[in-house]
Design a protein around this motif. Structure first.
Motif, PDB file in Angstrom:
ATOM      1  N   HIS A 189      49.015  44.061  -3.213  1.00 24.39           N
ATOM      2  CA  HIS A 189      50.077  43.154  -2.807  1.00 24.39           C
ATOM      3  C   HIS A 189      51.390  43.898  -2.630  1.00 24.39           C
ATOM      4  CE1 HIS A 189      47.712  39.709  -2.807  1.00 24.39           C
ATOM      5  NE2 HIS A 189      47.815  39.327  -4.056  1.00 24.39           N
ATOM      6  N   LEU A 190      51.579  44.988  -3.384  1.00 28.34           N
ATOM      7  CA  LEU A 190      52.810  45.765  -3.197  1.00 28.34           C
ATOM      8  C   LEU A 190      52.816  46.428  -1.830  1.00 28.34           C
ATOM      9  CD1 LEU A 190      53.279  47.416  -6.664  1.00 28.34           C
ATOM     10  CD2 LEU A 190      54.835  45.854  -5.561  1.00 28.34           C
ATOM     11  N   VAL A 191      51.683  46.968  -1.409  1.00 28.79           N
ATOM     12  CA  VAL A 191      51.630  47.571  -0.078  1.00 28.79           C
ATOM     13  C   VAL A 191      51.837  46.494   0.977  1.00 28.79           C
ATOM     14  CG1 VAL A 191      50.202  48.809   1.578  1.00 28.79           C
ATOM     15  CG2 VAL A 191      50.125  49.424  -0.796  1.00 28.79           C
ATOM     16  N   TRP A 192      51.215  45.318   0.739  1.00 27.13           N
ATOM     17  CA  TRP A 192      51.394  44.223   1.689  1.00 27.13           C
ATOM     18  C   TRP A 192      52.867  43.862   1.826  1.00 27.13           C
ATOM     19  CZ3 TRP A 192      53.382  39.627  -0.292  1.00 27.13           C
ATOM     20  CH2 TRP A 192      53.612  38.649   0.691  1.00 27.13           C
ATOM     21  N   LEU A 193      53.528  43.703   0.649  1.00 28.97           N
ATOM     22  CA  LEU A 193      54.915  43.273   0.684  1.00 28.97           C
ATOM     23  C   LEU A 193      55.785  44.330   1.335  1.00 28.97           C
ATOM     24  CD1 LEU A 193      56.933  41.150  -0.133  1.00 28.97           C
ATOM     25  CD2 LEU A 193      57.141  42.216  -2.346  1.00 28.97           C
ATOM     26  N   GLY A 194      55.516  45.599   0.995  1.00 30.62           N
ATOM     27  CA  GLY A 194      56.315  46.669   1.572  1.00 30.62           C
ATOM     28  C   GLY A 194      56.199  46.715   3.088  1.00 30.62           C
ATOM     29  N   THR A 195      54.973  46.652   3.599  1.00 34.17           N
ATOM     30  CA  THR A 195      54.799  46.769   5.048  1.00 34.17           C
ATOM     31  C   THR A 195      55.203  45.492   5.773  1.00 34.17           C
ATOM     32  OG1 THR A 195      52.483  46.249   4.702  1.00 34.17           O
ATOM     33  CG2 THR A 195      53.041  48.552   4.997  1.00 34.17           C
ATOM     34  N   HIS A 196      54.953  44.355   5.166  1.00 31.81           N
ATOM     35  CA  HIS A 196      55.324  43.088   5.810  1.00 31.81           C
ATOM     36  C   HIS A 196      56.835  42.986   5.934  1.00 31.81           C
ATOM     37  CE1 HIS A 196      55.136  38.391   5.627  1.00 31.81           C
ATOM     38  NE2 HIS A 196      55.130  38.810   6.857  1.00 31.81           N
ATOM     39  N   ALA A 197      57.533  43.319   4.826  1.00 30.62           N
ATOM     40  CA  ALA A 197      58.988  43.259   4.878  1.00 30.62           C
ATOM     41  C   ALA A 197      59.540  44.320   5.824  1.00 30.62           C
ATOM     42  CB  ALA A 197      59.566  43.435   3.481  1.00 30.62           C
ATOM     43  N   LEU A 198      58.889  45.490   5.862  1.00 30.13           N
ATOM     44  CA  LEU A 198      59.332  46.550   6.757  1.00 30.13           C
ATOM     45  C   LEU A 198      59.236  46.115   8.205  1.00 30.13           C
ATOM     46  CD1 LEU A 198      60.013  49.655   6.968  1.00 30.13           C
ATOM     47  CD2 LEU A 198      57.594  50.002   7.219  1.00 30.13           C
TER      48      LEU A 198
END
Lengths: 172, 160, 413
Positions: free
Chosen positions: C133-142
């Motif tokens: 979920h951290l990778v998801w959040l990082g890339t989604h927000a990016l």
């Protein structure tokens, strides 16, 4: 209604579709006649007490060299009753054709495309049957048992030069 | 001594053309975003704050091949994707380098089958291979620094 | 000044006839290729978008650019060798992939798993969920513009990868979960590292929420976008946060518990509107619930063996090889031929960070699996993408792809 009652009700309601049912490690599989698969799926989805509203997936298996060669397994799940069921159909090896269940379960769309791509199983009335994972002009169906793995000889130090000669390196 | 000292006092620095050009190329080599699979996640980790790659000049990962120098092929290359890779490599302007990150890009990795190209060097010429599955960010940075060393030793005769 | 004939599709019309509507073939709408190499597609995904100005008329995903033939390759390897290949299918959920394959094997062999191993599996699966979920959040927000979120999320993720490295020696492709339990026992530094992580991570989730949740820019870009109703989500086979964002309460950890999940107390967050914002809120809340589970698991971790004792399937520890003849025979048999499981088929499902991850394993009694099929959530969610993006702007496509959290390795296998 338990899963056994559900299987019994399929047997009594559609006797010409139901072939046999067996249980292994707590999972029930119902073997169905391929000509009636859409009927059985519609019955499973719409009948009270069964309500198998989610089709989790469709798996194809190749039993080469046994006949019937192909098998398709439909994994059904009922959200309301928390039951899961597998429907299995056996298909012949030379011309595997079966009706598509996308009219009943739209989630089976891409799974059937994958079965077509990987095994060559043809689905009637499928809205968009073409290759999904392999390039469009690929020949052959990779996951069949008679399709080679396509591996390259591993380079060790004793055969390094021979293998190197055949490897296509990009020059520029 | 001599003319160099005198020029230095006036604020003029002399060096060989090769050194100047190589210095400029290595200190601001922009990688192209070509992350395919798991190695891409380690490449992103190398770009993030723990193993910062921007201290080597790679602050920006350019998605456009026209604006990048280095193509880091991170991940397994399938046969369907191979023509796309070649097209992107051709669209990159000179000078360009290719770093093959991970086992799958270098030699096919654990996937020795019909779907994976056994080594990206079948499609594009590779300068540095970084091994690992996936390689740690430190390994990737070592690979990039090795590439920088190679570029530093390039001569005028290579470009002409 | 363009003429109508110039705006016709220049390539082969036959190729795209089935994929786009009539208007594109007449030249009224533009067909745009959002190619395999794109910064926001989270991997190698090709989308054939048909645009009327900026609005999307139809969208046809083209996958297969990362097809690795893992299923066919696993048929040529012995069971324990095949576990290494499962790590690489969904490369952000390595422990989960190992877990589903090992659960399928254990169901097939009827192998017991000691409680310590079960709790460790739960702990690691939840840590893996947080890291994914951290990778998801990082890339989604990016993708949607919040550039600094990626740096924050990857900073946290390094701590989790340190814990995995402590246990198995590898940051990502751990292959730590084996049939019968886990590969080796935990090291003494494991528990302080996990407790240390648990002490500071909840504050970080609050920090991310402070940046994004009430942010008017974030809300504008995510609320009302990518809507899917609950009935459509079930019909199209969605699962995980994509389904729970529409309000359907189905979590496999609660409905069909596996690996002693029934011993843990946690809530299942649900969304209401089924848009991108609700899916974002569901995943943020899931991270908090995962912290709860990890806390319970590390507090109640039982002592005992970490792997089953059934020597037909589990190799003996090397210390026994010095003095026990049966251990040597078992070791020899397992390493040369492999074990021979009973004939049969099993289907096991687990809750991966993306949704329902299922493994269908067919065995013919030999040392190699006859057929392994992974029912992956990203495959299903990508097939729903045309339904999700119809009528929205092209800038929203990026947000929608981010919200369904696809990983192309998971989709193409």
């Amino acid at each position: 209604m338990t899963i056994l009652d559900a299987v019994k009700s399929i047997e009594t309601a559609l006797p010409d579709a139901f072939e046999r049912a067996y249980e292994f490690r707590g999972d029930i599989t119902v073997v169905v006649n391929p000509a009636h698969i859409v009927e059985v799926c519609r019955y499973c989805r719409d009948t009270d007490g069964l309500r198998f509203d989610m089709c989790s997936g469709v798996t194809a298996i190749d039993y080469y060299p046994d006949e019937p060669r192909f098998a398709l397994v439909y994994h059904l799940y009922s959200m309301r009753h928390n039951m899961s069921l597998e429907l299995k159909v056996y298909l012949a090896g030379d011309e595997p054709v079966v009706d598509s269940v996308t009219g009943v379960y739209p989630s089976a769309n891409w799974f059937e495309r994958e079965a077509y791509d990987m095994f060559g199983i043809h689905f009637n009335n499928h809205p968009d049957l073409r290759r999904i994972l392999m390039p469009d002009d690929w020949e052959g169906h990779p996951l069949r048992k008679d399709y080679p793995l396509g591996y390259e000889t591993v380079q060790f130090s004793f055969n390094f030069d021979e293998v190197n000669k055949h490897k296509p390196y990009a020059k520029e | 001594m001599g003319v160099t000292q005198k020029l230095g006092d006036m604020g003029v620095v002399t060096l060989r053309l090769e050194d100047a050009v190589n210095w400029a190329r290595t200190r601001a080599m922009w990688p192209m975003l070509f992350g395919l699979a798991c190695c891409a996640i380690e490449m992103m980790s190398a770009q993030a704050s723990n193993y910062d790659m921007s201290r080597f000049g790679m602050e920006l990962m350019r998605p456009s091949p026209r604006q990048s120098d280095l193509m880091i092929v991170a991940g397994r290359l399938s046969r369907k994707m191979a023509p796309v890779l070649r097209q992107l490599y051709d669209q990159m302007p000179e000078p360009k380098w290719v770093l093959s990150m991970g086992d799958c890009a270098s030699c096919g990795g654990i996937f020795n089958n019909y779907a994976i190209v056994q080594g990206v060097d079948e499609i594009v010429p590779v300068d540095v291979y970084v091994a690992g599955c996936p390689p740690r960010p430190e390994q990737l940075i070592h690979g990039i620094l090795t590439l920088h060393e190679r570029v530093k030793h390039e001569r005028i005769t290579d470009w002409a | 000044m363009t003429r109508l004939e110039d705006s016709q599709w220049q390539g082969d019309l036959e190729q795209i006839k089935g994929l786009v509507t009539e208007r594109a073939l007449r030249g009224e709408t533009m067909v745009l290729n959002m190619g395999p190499q794109h910064p926001s597609t989270h991997g190698v995904l090709r989308l054939l978008l048909e645009l009327d100005g900026e609005e999307i008329v139809s969208c046809a995903p083209d996958i297969g650019y990362l097809h690795t033939g893992i299923e066919k390759n696993m048929e040529t390897k012995r069971y324990e060798q095949a576990i290494t290949m499962t790590d690489r299918t969904d490369y952000l959920n390595n422990m989960g992939n190992n877990l589903v394959f090992c659960l399928a094997m254990e169901k097939l062999f009827d192998l017991d798993v000691p409680p310590r191993a079960q709790y460790l599996r739960v702990l690691l699966a939840e840590l893996q969920r947080i890291s994914s979920h951290l990778v998801w959040l990082g890339t989604h927000a990016l993708d949607l513009g919040a550039l600094s979120m990626m740096l924050y999320c990857f900073r946290e993720r390094e701590r989790i990868l340190d814990i995995f490295e402590m246990l198995s020696g590898q940051r990502m492709m751990t292959t730590y979960i084996r049939p019968g339990g886990v590969w080796r026992d935990t090291v003494p530094e494991f528990e302080p590292a996990v407790r240390d992580f648990l002490s500071y991570f909840p504050a970080r989730i609050d920090e991310y929420e402070r940046i994004l949740t009430e942010n008017p820019l974030w809300r504008d870009r995510t609320q009302g976008i990518g809507f899917i109703s609950a009935e459509d989500a079930i019909r199209y086979g969605c699962s995980g946060p994509t389904l729970r964002g529409s309000g359907v309460n189905w979590d496999i950890r609660k409905a069909i518990p596996y690996s002693s999940y029934e011993d843990f107390e946690f809530d299942v967050p649900l969304g209401q509107h089924g848009d991108v914002y609700d899916r974002y809120m569901v995943r943020i809340e899931e991270m908090r619930q995962s912290i709860r589970i990890v806390q319970q698991a590390i507090d109640r971790l039982p002592d005992g063996p970490f792997r089953s004792n059934n020597r037909k399937y589990v190799p003996p520890p090397r210390s026994e090889l010095g003095h026990s003849m049966e251990a040597v025979i078992h070791h020899f048999k397992l390493w040369t031929e492999g074990f021979r499981p009973p004939k049969g088929e099993v289907y096991v499902r687990v809750e991966s960070p993306r949704g329902e991850l299922g493994c269908y394993l067919v065995s013919d009694g030999g040392p190699r699996p006859w057929r392994v099929h992974f029912r992956t959530p990203s495959f299903m969610h990508l097939s729903v993408l045309p339904h999700l993006t119809k009528g929205y702007l092209i800038a929203d496509v990026v947000g929608i792809i981010g919200s369904i959290d696809i990983v192309l390795g998971d989709c193409d296998r």
